[in-house]
Design an enzyme around this catalytic site. Structure first.
Site, PDB file in Angstrom:
ATOM      1  N   TYR A 183       0.819  -1.211   0.000  1.00 19.64           N
ATOM      2  CA  TYR A 183       0.000   0.000   0.000  1.00 19.64           C
ATOM      3  C   TYR A 183       0.858   1.269   0.000  1.00 19.64           C
ATOM      4  O   TYR A 183       0.378   2.353  -0.301  1.00 19.64           O
ATOM      5  CB  TYR A 183      -0.950   0.032   1.209  1.00 19.64           C
ATOM      6  N   LYS A 195       3.132 -15.495   1.510  1.00 18.67           N
ATOM      7  CA  LYS A 195       3.002 -16.173   0.207  1.00 18.67           C
ATOM      8  C   LYS A 195       4.440 -16.481  -0.216  1.00 18.67           C
ATOM      9  O   LYS A 195       4.906 -16.074  -1.276  1.00 18.67           O
ATOM     10  CB  LYS A 195       2.269 -15.233  -0.769  1.00 18.67           C
ATOM     11  N   ASP A 218      -3.565 -17.977   0.842  1.00 17.30           N
ATOM     12  CA  ASP A 218      -4.759 -18.596   0.244  1.00 17.30           C
ATOM     13  C   ASP A 218      -5.318 -19.675   1.173  1.00 17.30           C
ATOM     14  O   ASP A 218      -6.526 -19.769   1.391  1.00 17.30           O
ATOM     15  CB  ASP A 218      -4.452 -19.147  -1.163  1.00 17.30           C
ATOM     16  N   ASP A 254      -5.430  -6.766   5.708  1.00 15.73           N
ATOM     17  CA  ASP A 254      -6.640  -6.007   5.376  1.00 15.73           C
ATOM     18  C   ASP A 254      -7.757  -6.972   4.994  1.00 15.73           C
ATOM     19  O   ASP A 254      -8.881  -6.908   5.506  1.00 15.73           O
ATOM     20  CB  ASP A 254      -6.285  -5.083   4.189  1.00 15.73           C
ATOM     21  N   ASP A 275     -11.017  -8.545   7.607  1.00 20.53           N
ATOM     22  CA  ASP A 275     -12.429  -8.314   7.289  1.00 20.53           C
ATOM     23  C   ASP A 275     -13.195  -9.631   7.195  1.00 20.53           C
ATOM     24  O   ASP A 275     -14.340  -9.723   7.653  1.00 20.53           O
ATOM     25  CB  ASP A 275     -12.581  -7.539   5.969  1.00 20.53           C
TER      26      ASP A 275
END
Ligand code: NAD
Length: 360
Positions: A141, A191, A223, A247, A251
């Site tokens: 980000y 990852k 994943d 993030d 959620d």
């Protein structure tokens, strides 16, 4: 010395929900907590008054505060502002950046009384208690270079996923210490089969684990973590991950609990200074109607007491008070179902206050 708490109600339901949380802070003061409360403007409210979503006066107060309690920012009134630097969200991002709030703690805790509210089967989620530690000021980000540019006759968008060892170590230590205070299990999500930046992430986490022999470290690809969160979420204690994965996963974890109106969060810097806020937004669709659930904001006060003010007993007292009103069957509209008593924002706040005081 008194500790300073800055209350930033913000926009939409922000003023309603922070008003209920302030009642609890005042009750903590009555119970002997030495705090001084101040109030400031941020988001759309800051823009309306000072033409800035993060007025200089608010930033100065925030820097001087031990902790900040934020309601929420944003709403349709400001969505059309052409200068995106003036949009309410910039107030929030400005606070995170200026105070260097790199450590985001997002608990996903399901009160057993609300197991019916989850979209997952009650037995899968009842008693769920996960803490997601998300790196908040780095990663893709913020990485440079970034942009959209013309290459070989077509537009190309690009971002950079970057973490230094120091950034990984800093968030890693927050997570290991969190696991020490909880059930001693830390799952680092990456990852590392594809991305070099997360190969380094994994290597640093492995190295740090030598300093925390009482914490059991495991690794999971992002994943698989997404899959496991909806398959068997109770296997997790603490999860640590970077900004983008955090993030998304936080959620998803939030929705396991069924109601966004129940979840608090904390964002901390290296000095232990913290900003505490509910996970939800400013809910303009229900603002001003007494429909908002104030419990996420009240539970954010509990997190503030635990993580910045080191007042664990008071934090537990607030959490018990919340459990108590749920036991009584009181529900705001977002968590109400047949057989429970629907109450307004202020009625819920008053009930928690009463349950808090009753524990004297
Ligand atoms: P939202 O979280 O505000 O609302 C989503 C849905 O959940 C709405 O139906 C809302 O009524 C409901 N809801 C949210 N909080 C609730 C509560 N405490 N009690 C009962 N119901 C609740 O998300 P959104 O609608 O996507 O965004 C609305 C505004 O909030 C936008 O301007 C957005 O930019 C802003 N926002 C701010 C923050 C923040 O301040 N941290 C976070 C997310 C969104």
């Amino acid at each position: 010395m008194s500790r300073k708490i800055l209350v930033l109600p913000g926009d939409g339901i922000g003023p309603e929900i922070t008003a209920e949380a302030v009642k609890i802070l005042n009750a903590c003061r009555d119970a002997g907590l030495d705090i001084v409360l101040e109030e400031g403007l941020v988001g759309g409210a800051g823009f309306d008054a000072f033409d800035e979503p993060l007025p200089a006066e608010t930033l100065d107060m925030a820097k001087a505060a031990d902790a900040i309690l934020l309601g929420a920012v944003g709403g349709p009134k400001w969505d059309k502002l052409e200068d995106i630097g003036k949009r309410p969200e910039k107030g929030l991002l400005g606070l995170r950046k200026n105070l260097n709030l790199f450590g985001n703690l997002r608990p996903a805790l399901l009160y057993p009384q609300l197991a019916e509210a989850s979209s997952l089967k009650p037995e899968v989620v009842s008693g769920l208690d996960i803490m997601i530690v998300r790196e908040l000021t780095g990663g893709i980000y913020f990485g440079q270079p970034r942009g959209i540019e013309e290459r070989d006759g077509q537009r190309v968008g690009f971002n950079t996923y970057v973490y230094s060892e120091a950034e990984i170590e800093r968030i890693g230590r927050v997570a290991f210490e969190m696991a020490q205070k909880r059930n001693g299990r830390l799952c680092s999500v990456d990852k590392a089969n594809v991305l070099e930046v997360t190969m380094l992430w994994r290597e640093v986490m492995e190295r740090l684990s030598a300093d925390y022999p009482d914490v059991e470290l495991s690794h999971m690809y992002v994943d698989n973590a997404a899959m496991q969160l909806v398959r068997a979420p109770k296997q997790f204690d603490v999860i640590v991950t970077g900004n983008m994965f955090g993030d998304i996963l936080s959620d998803a974890a939030a929705m396991l609990t069924g109601s966004i109106g129940m979840l608090p969060s904390a964002s901390l810097n290296e000095n232990g200074q913290g900003m505490y806020e509910p996970c939800h937004g400013s809910a303009p669709d229900i603002a001003g109607q007494g429909l908002a659930n104030p419990l996420a904001t009240i539970l954010s006060v509990a997190m503030m007491l635990r993580y910045t003010l080191n007042e664990t007993a008071l934090a537990e007292r607030i959490e018990r008070a919340v459990g108590n009103v749920l036991d009584q069957g009181l529900r705001t509209a977002d968590i109400a179902y047949a057989g429970t008593r629907k109450v307004t924002t202020a009625e819920m706040g008053d009930a928690v206050l009463e349950a808090f005081r009753a524990q004297r």
